[in-house]
Enzyme design. Structure first.
Site, PDB file in Angstrom:
ATOM      1  N   HIS A   1      -9.398 -23.684   0.301  1.00  0.00           N
ATOM      2  CA  HIS A   1     -10.135 -24.606  -0.049  1.00  0.00           C
ATOM      3  C   HIS A   1      -9.474 -25.850  -0.222  1.00  0.00           C
ATOM      4  O   HIS A   1     -10.135 -27.063  -0.051  1.00  0.00           O
ATOM      5  CB  HIS A   1     -10.934 -24.447  -1.296  1.00  0.00           C
TER       6      HIS A   1
ATOM      7  N   HIS B   1      -9.247 -18.757   5.064  1.00  0.00           N
ATOM      8  CA  HIS B   1     -10.145 -19.127   3.991  1.00  0.00           C
ATOM      9  C   HIS B   1      -9.081 -19.564   2.650  1.00  0.00           C
ATOM     10  O   HIS B   1      -8.481 -18.882   2.363  1.00  0.00           O
ATOM     11  CB  HIS B   1     -10.601 -17.607   3.618  1.00  0.00           C
TER      12      HIS B   1
ATOM     13  N   ARG C   1     -19.088   7.867  -5.625  1.00  0.00           N
ATOM     14  CA  ARG C   1     -20.347   7.972  -5.418  1.00  0.00           C
ATOM     15  C   ARG C   1     -21.027   6.612  -4.967  1.00  0.00           C
ATOM     16  O   ARG C   1     -22.210   6.894  -4.275  1.00  0.00           O
ATOM     17  CB  ARG C   1     -20.993   8.555  -6.772  1.00  0.00           C
TER      18      ARG C   1
ATOM     19  N   ASN D   1     -13.347  -8.885  -4.291  1.00  0.00           N
ATOM     20  CA  ASN D   1     -13.609  -9.939  -5.300  1.00  0.00           C
ATOM     21  C   ASN D   1     -15.151 -10.154  -5.050  1.00  0.00           C
ATOM     22  O   ASN D   1     -15.359 -10.500  -3.505  1.00  0.00           O
ATOM     23  CB  ASN D   1     -12.700 -10.944  -4.928  1.00  0.00           C
ATOM     24  N   ALA D   2     -15.958 -10.535  -5.869  1.00  0.00           N
ATOM     25  CA  ALA D   2     -17.071 -11.042  -5.758  1.00  0.00           C
ATOM     26  C   ALA D   2     -18.180 -10.049  -4.999  1.00  0.00           C
ATOM     27  O   ALA D   2     -19.048 -10.279  -4.346  1.00  0.00           O
ATOM     28  CB  ALA D   2     -17.332 -12.235  -5.179  1.00  0.00           C
TER      29      ALA D   2
ATOM     30  N   HIS E   1     -12.917 -12.076   1.316  1.00  0.00           N
ATOM     31  CA  HIS E   1     -11.909 -11.578  -0.114  1.00  0.00           C
ATOM     32  C   HIS E   1     -12.514 -10.220  -0.342  1.00  0.00           C
ATOM     33  O   HIS E   1     -12.979 -10.197  -1.653  1.00  0.00           O
ATOM     34  CB  HIS E   1     -11.996 -12.770  -1.062  1.00  0.00           C
TER      35      HIS E   1
ATOM     36  N   ALA F   1     -11.193 -18.786 -10.053  1.00  0.00           N
ATOM     37  CA  ALA F   1     -11.765 -19.698  -9.375  1.00  0.00           C
ATOM     38  C   ALA F   1     -10.613 -20.193  -8.015  1.00  0.00           C
ATOM     39  O   ALA F   1      -9.974 -21.126  -7.958  1.00  0.00           O
ATOM     40  CB  ALA F   1     -12.125 -21.010  -9.855  1.00  0.00           C
TER      41      ALA F   1
ATOM     42  N   ASP G   1      -7.049 -18.303  -0.240  1.00  0.00           N
ATOM     43  CA  ASP G   1      -8.277 -18.874  -1.127  1.00  0.00           C
ATOM     44  C   ASP G   1      -7.484 -19.874  -2.055  1.00  0.00           C
ATOM     45  O   ASP G   1      -8.184 -20.183  -3.126  1.00  0.00           O
ATOM     46  CB  ASP G   1      -8.967 -17.714  -1.877  1.00  0.00           C
TER      47      ASP G   1
END
Length: 370
Positions: free
Chosen positions: A53, A51, A217, A209-210, A206, A297, A263
């Protein structure tokens, strides 16, 4: 070639003094020819990044031979032997062009091997889109995936989706035997994520993240992944995840279920400045890459540096870190028969590190690269 006196990485995370034999581009049980003294060095397999880019000013989504060539050469020069770069959220027409470019790429002598594609968008949640472009989000669509997979020549090894999005569960059930499905960019709660794993999802993109945070709980995707995922990704660049959380994750999941990823985006290997990711402007300062609104990013760090950071700054044992950066990602995308460990019959891509984890030499398919 015979390489002597190194401490050689074993798939269980230990290091053993032993000779390494290389015949042509493969590890062998015995050999002859040049003898290399690797005293004082660790020998580890070439890393596998499933992963990322881009780097050195190029993005995988540029969709050009020049971009793939530059990316593959940079990754190889930093110890990454096999690459599975990620797409961003784009229309089907653009994703098809990217896939076709990848299908046509031929591995170069000094470049990492392109072993797959990680289709990160567009089947994700708008609320947790992160640095993805919301204008091109798309309902999870098995037939769309299959069209892009055909264009890629079968290179798509991972497809990411948010399981709470309309059509996601149907897509998981349709595709789970064709590709590794990863939960990503999601607002899913624990029950929804568990249903996705039961339907055939195996991986999480990831981790932390996101996605919603883990709590006592509301364990969410993270808690469900601990219970049911085969593998999860971690970005150990020192920006995305606190060192204590990295250590806790390895305790919770075990060192055989965690895949380190970089990433990385196009600024990796370059200086601070203004760049882009998925058609959006990105500012890079040190290891931190952000959109104008402050959203992280991607990273500006290669996988080897992430592995070093995990060991030297986060307290992760070297053997565990190598498992997470080589063994586990190779297994996750089905290439462990060729990559991920130093074993007879596998491709002889590996590197020598000194005691401070500085690279002394990189071997790519049996040949010295540095």
């Amino acid at each position: 070639m015979i390489l002597k006196n190194a401490r050689v990485f074993q798939p269980n995370g230990t290091f053993v003094p032993q000779d390494i034999y290389v015949a042509g581009d493969r590890f062998a049980l015995e050999g002859s020819g040049e003898v290399v003294d690797a005293a004082g060095c660790y020998a580890i397999p070439g890393l596998v990044d499933i992963h990322f880019h881009g780097c050195v000013g190029y993005d995988f989504c540029d969709g050009t031979p020049e971009a793939l060539s530059a990316i593959a050469k940079y990754e190889a020069s930093h110890g990454v032997a096999a690459i599975c770069p990620a797409t961003m959220t784009y229309p089907e027409s653009k994703l098809t062009e990217i896939a076709q470019n990848a299908a046509a790429y031929q591995t170069e002598e000094d470049g990492a091997e392109l072993v797959g594609i990680n289709m990160e968008g567009p089947f994700i949640s708008e609320e947790k889109k992160g640095a993805q472009n919301a204008a091109f989000l798309h309902r999870p669509d098995a037939e769309m995936f299959r069209r892009i997979q055909k264009a890629s020549g079968g290179l798509l090894k991972l497809v990411d989706l948010a399981p709470e999005v309309d059509g996601a569960m149907e897509c998981i059930r349709a595709l789970h035997d064709e590709v590794r499905i990863s939960i990503a960019h999601t607002c899913a709660d624990y029950e929804t994520a568990m249903a996705a794993f039961a339907a055939g999802a195996k991986h999480v993109t990831h981790l932390y993240n996101a996605m919603p945070p883990y709590s006592h709980r509301a364990p969410g995707v993270i808690g469900a992944a601990a219970d049911a995922a085969e593998t999860v990704e971690l970005i150990c660049d020192g920006v995305h995840i606190h060192p204590a959380v990295v250590r806790a994750t390895l305790h919770m999941f075990g060192a055989d279920r965690v895949c380190f990823i970089s990433d990385s985006m196009m600024a990796t290997g370059l200086t601070d400045g203004e760049y882009s990711l998925g058609g959006q402007a990105v500012t890079v300062r040190g290891n931190l890459a952000t959109l104008a609104n402050g959203t992280i990013a991607g990273s500006a760090t290669c996988l080897l540096d992430c592995m070093r950071t995990a060991v030297k700054q986060m307290g992760v044992p070297l053997g565990q870190a190598v498992r997470c950066a080589a063994v586990n990602p190779a297994k996750a995308i089905g290439i462990y028969d060729q990559y991920g460990s130093i074993a007879a019959g596998k491709i002889a891509s590996f590197m020598l590190l000194d005691g401070d984890l500085h690279v002394k030499q990189i071997y790519l398919r049996g040949k010295a690269l540095l």
